[in-house]
Design an enzyme around this catalytic site. Structure first.
Site, PDB file in Angstrom:
ATOM      1  N   ASP A   1      -2.394   5.597  -5.560  1.00 52.58           N
ATOM      2  CA  ASP A   1      -2.502   4.770  -4.357  1.00 52.58           C
ATOM      3  C   ASP A   1      -2.704   3.316  -4.748  1.00 52.58           C
ATOM      4  O   ASP A   1      -3.758   2.934  -5.256  1.00 52.58           O
ATOM      5  CB  ASP A   1      -3.668   5.259  -3.493  1.00 52.58           C
ATOM      6  CG  ASP A   1      -3.775   4.485  -2.184  1.00 52.58           C
ATOM      7  OD1 ASP A   1      -2.826   3.749  -1.854  1.00 52.58           O
ATOM      8  OD2 ASP A   1      -4.802   4.614  -1.499  1.00 52.58           O
TER       9      ASP A   1
ATOM     10  N   ASP B   1       0.828  -1.204   0.000  1.00 53.98           N
ATOM     11  CA  ASP B   1       0.000   0.000   0.000  1.00 53.98           C
ATOM     12  C   ASP B   1       0.864   1.257   0.000  1.00 53.98           C
ATOM     13  O   ASP B   1       1.546   1.557   0.982  1.00 53.98           O
ATOM     14  CB  ASP B   1      -0.912  -0.006   1.224  1.00 53.98           C
ATOM     15  CG  ASP B   1      -1.954   1.102   1.198  1.00 53.98           C
ATOM     16  OD1 ASP B   1      -2.013   1.835   0.193  1.00 53.98           O
ATOM     17  OD2 ASP B   1      -2.705   1.235   2.180  1.00 53.98           O
TER      18      ASP B   1
END
Length: 681
Positions: free
Chosen positions: A338, A142
């Site tokens: 992201d 992430d």
């Protein structure tokens, strides 16, 4: 009007013409795909390769490299664009993102593989080992998170995940972080703590500790000591997800990237490359890579926001610029990349204009409801089920940056498959509520190498096939040699090299050359368990093997089972999914590597296993009628219709001719007496 009786050959003429053209078309193109190699690659118990036809298809032993397979797991439209944090060691400390390293090109990089599919699972994970002895964890990769954390053995509010919780008491090298002025402390002011809350309102909190991070047996990067979170509480999606925790790649002191950079063991850069819609997988690198000459770069200002942002100015659909003010992409956090978010999200006005532009280009498709009634998805039916054909139906989309440089988004970068309707696709771009942030999730990066060059404050994009990244990088970055040799290496997590583009001698002994299509992988394995006991548990065995290999249970077939003393000899085969005809080289090598290196962890009821031999088989070659079944069907129906029409026409003409049969006239010289009508009585 007299009707002539039709001749039979004139009725059969249309029938013969259709049959002639049908067989001509089939003969002209007997197969739709190139012939596949019939080479069978076989390995003995020592994993030494030999070929059934004598051709060389394997290459030499592996060299050192860091390999972290990234396996991959979805919450519907999962979002982690923003996280609120507390407990950073020094919130005021400015990261040394722009510091130039005088030995930038001498540092190693951590090269990893990515597997599975982004939209099926929702996030990619990697296997990371923590502690001494190492404890394995499956962590979501992430870029929107700034801390790495795993469930702690003392956690009573943690869900059931893939691996056991981290047990600090079992690690000889674990040290909790004592409370200082630079961290948030627990209520007793003994240990440093962390807390994270994500956009979908899931939370994680716990204590901070330090231990050794190991990146796998083939890593060129030695185990490094790093700070991470030991979870005591998790809620929401973090509680229910299959993955154990998060690997934070964002900007921050607790980020894995920042910690490795501060130690001087890697350059201040990393890269992600997600696989496409048809074939999952891909690659990830911690450290710098040599960018291809045609890579498109855009500025990424670390002071603009705490996230990885790009300077997006325009969006083009079908070559036409959308009428939007460039400032719309600079709201709040700007345009953020992201990897922890599955889809893409645009500000309200930008989404409305983008949606209308896409719909306007799709005249031939039918608008349908989405697969999930809880979401108002924008979906279209009537397209090809073949991903390579989507660009003929759906428009191309381009993102333009501050200096006019553009990156192309093919349909797989903004669409996802409708799970209930074949040939239907839905927009993977949504409105970001009332949030003015533009959020580009993993779908945008499919089959695109994205380089996060933090040292030079820029992000690079390179359209490629991520399942063949290393081979393509070699072709793109290498200089022509005096006597060039064709490159057939195939990428995989188990390939190893000191540079991104490996030479053949650097590939593992089970690597397959890129020209081979894999129809099935066959394993012969010995299990230290009684034959009769194993026979009762075959279904559970295939289930556990599928879980360990990260594939569907329907792909694991038991071909044979026989006793071998007190042990059992099992023949297994791994086959493609029903929707595909072959297994990609990247996926095949991942499967083979886990079995060969004994990385499968099976329940004790199956004992231990030993690999006897394995081999790969090409897909069966399809006959011409299998690849042209649609043409055959159409031709057969057409022939039937023409034949029935001809027969019907012949019957009609014959009946009419009988009705118009000529009569014989009465001759005045006829000797037959004329009959007189008799009066009625």
């Amino acid at each position: 009007m007299a009707w002539a009786r039709p001749h039979l050959h004139s009725l059969l003429l249309p029938f013969l013409v259709v049959v002639f053209f049908f067989f001509y078309s089939c003969a002209a193109n007997p197969t739709a795909r190139a012939p596949l190699s019939s080479t069978t690659v076989i390995f003995d118990s020592d994993h030494r390769p030999y070929s059934a036809n004598g051709s060389t298809v394997l290459v030499g032993p592996a060299g050192p490299a860091m390999i972290l397979p990234l396996f991959h797991h979805i919450t519907k439209k999962s979002q982690s664009a923003s996280s609120s944090s507390s407990g950073t060691l020094s919130n005021a400390k400015h990261r040394k993102n722009l510091r130039k390293s005088p030995i930038a090109h001498s540092l190693p990089h951590a090269r990893m593989g990515l597997y599975d599919d982004l939209l099926l699972d929702g996030y990619y994970t990697t296997q990371l080992w923590i502690g001494t002895p190492p404890q394995k964890f499956s962590l979501i990769v992430d870029t929107g998170s700034t801390v790495t954390y795993v469930p702690c053995s003392t956690c009573e509010q943690c869900g059931n995940h893939e691996d056991p919780k981290f047990a600090p008491e079992l690690s000889l090298t674990y040290e909790p972080m004592k409370c200082t002025m630079e961290c948030n402390c627990d209520v007793e002011n003994v240990f440093c703590t962390y807390e994270r809350q994500y956009a979908e309102m899931s939370t994680s909190s716990g204590v901070l500790g330090g231990d050794l991070f190991s990146f796998g047996n083939d890593s060129g990067l030695d185990p490094q000591r790093a700070v991470f979170g030991c979870e005591n509480v998790e809620t929401g999606d973090l509680y229910t997800q299959h993955a154990d925790g998060i690997m934070g790649l964002g900007r921050g002191d607790l980020s894995v990237v920042d910690q490795l950079v501060d130690k001087g063991v890697i350059n201040d850069s990393f890269a992600l490359c997600y696989g496409g819609m048809e074939v999952g997988g891909g690659a990830m690198v911690l450290g710098s890579v040599s960018p291809p000459p045609d890579m498109v770069f855009t500025a990424s200002d670390p002071l603009r926001s705490p996230y990885y942002n790009v300077d997006l100015k325009e969006i083009h659909v079908a070559g036409k610029k959308l009428q939007l003010d460039p400032k719309i992409f600079n709201g709040k956090y700007g345009t953020v990349l992201d990897s922890g978010t599955t889809y893409a999200y645009l500000p309200e006005q930008a989404f409305a204009v983008f949606k209308d532009a896409i719909v306007k280009e799709l005249h031939s498709l039918k608008r349908i409801h989405g697969p999930d009634p809880n979401y108002n998805d924008i979906c279209f039916a009537g397209a090809s089920s073949n991903v390579s054909d989507l660009s003929r139906t759906f428009p191309k989309v381009e993102l333009a940056f501050e200096k006019g440089q553009k990156i192309l988004l093919s349909p797989e970068n903004y669409l996802f498959r409708h799970s209930k309707v074949n040939g239907a696709y839905c927009l993977g771009v949504f409105q970001n509520g009332k949030d003015p942030t533009t959020l580009l999730g993993g779908i945008i990066a499919r089959n695109t190498l994205v380089v996060y060059d933090r040292e030079n404050a820029k992000v690079g994009f390179w359209k490629t096939n991520c399942s063949e990244l290393w081979e393509r990088l070699q072709l793109a970055t290498s200089s022509p040699a005096p006597s060039p040799q064709p490159s057939h290496q195939n990428n995989h997590t188990e390939e190893a090299s000191s540079v991104l583009a490996p030479s053949p001698s650097d590939l593992p002994h089970y690597a397959l050359r890129g020209g081979i299509y894999i129809g099935r992988i066959e394993f012969e394995m010995s299990f230290s368990v009684n034959y009769h006991d194993l026979k009762k548990n075959l279904h559970n065995l295939t289930k556990h093997i599928a879980q360990e290999l990260k594939i569907n249970v329907t792909q694991v077939h038991v071909e044979s089972l026989s006793p071998e003393g007190n042990d059992s000899l099992v023949g297994l085969s791994i086959v493609p999914l029903e929707s595909t005809h072959y297994i990609s080289n990247g996926t095949a090598l991942s499967i083979i590597a886990r079995v060969v290196k004994h990385q499968m962890t099976l329940p004790d009821s199956f004992g231990t296993y030993k690999l006897v031999q394995w081999k790969v088989q090409p897909p069966p070659q399809q006959a011409w009628w299998e690849t042209h079944y649609l043409v055959i069907l159409i031709a057969a129906i057409s022939t039937l219709i023409v034949g029935l029409f001809g027969i019907g026409l012949w019957l009609v003409l014959r009946r009419r001719q009988n009705a118009l049969t000529t009569y014989k006239s009465v001759d005045e010289d006829d000797d037959a007496p004329e009959q007189e009508l008799q009066p009625l009585q």
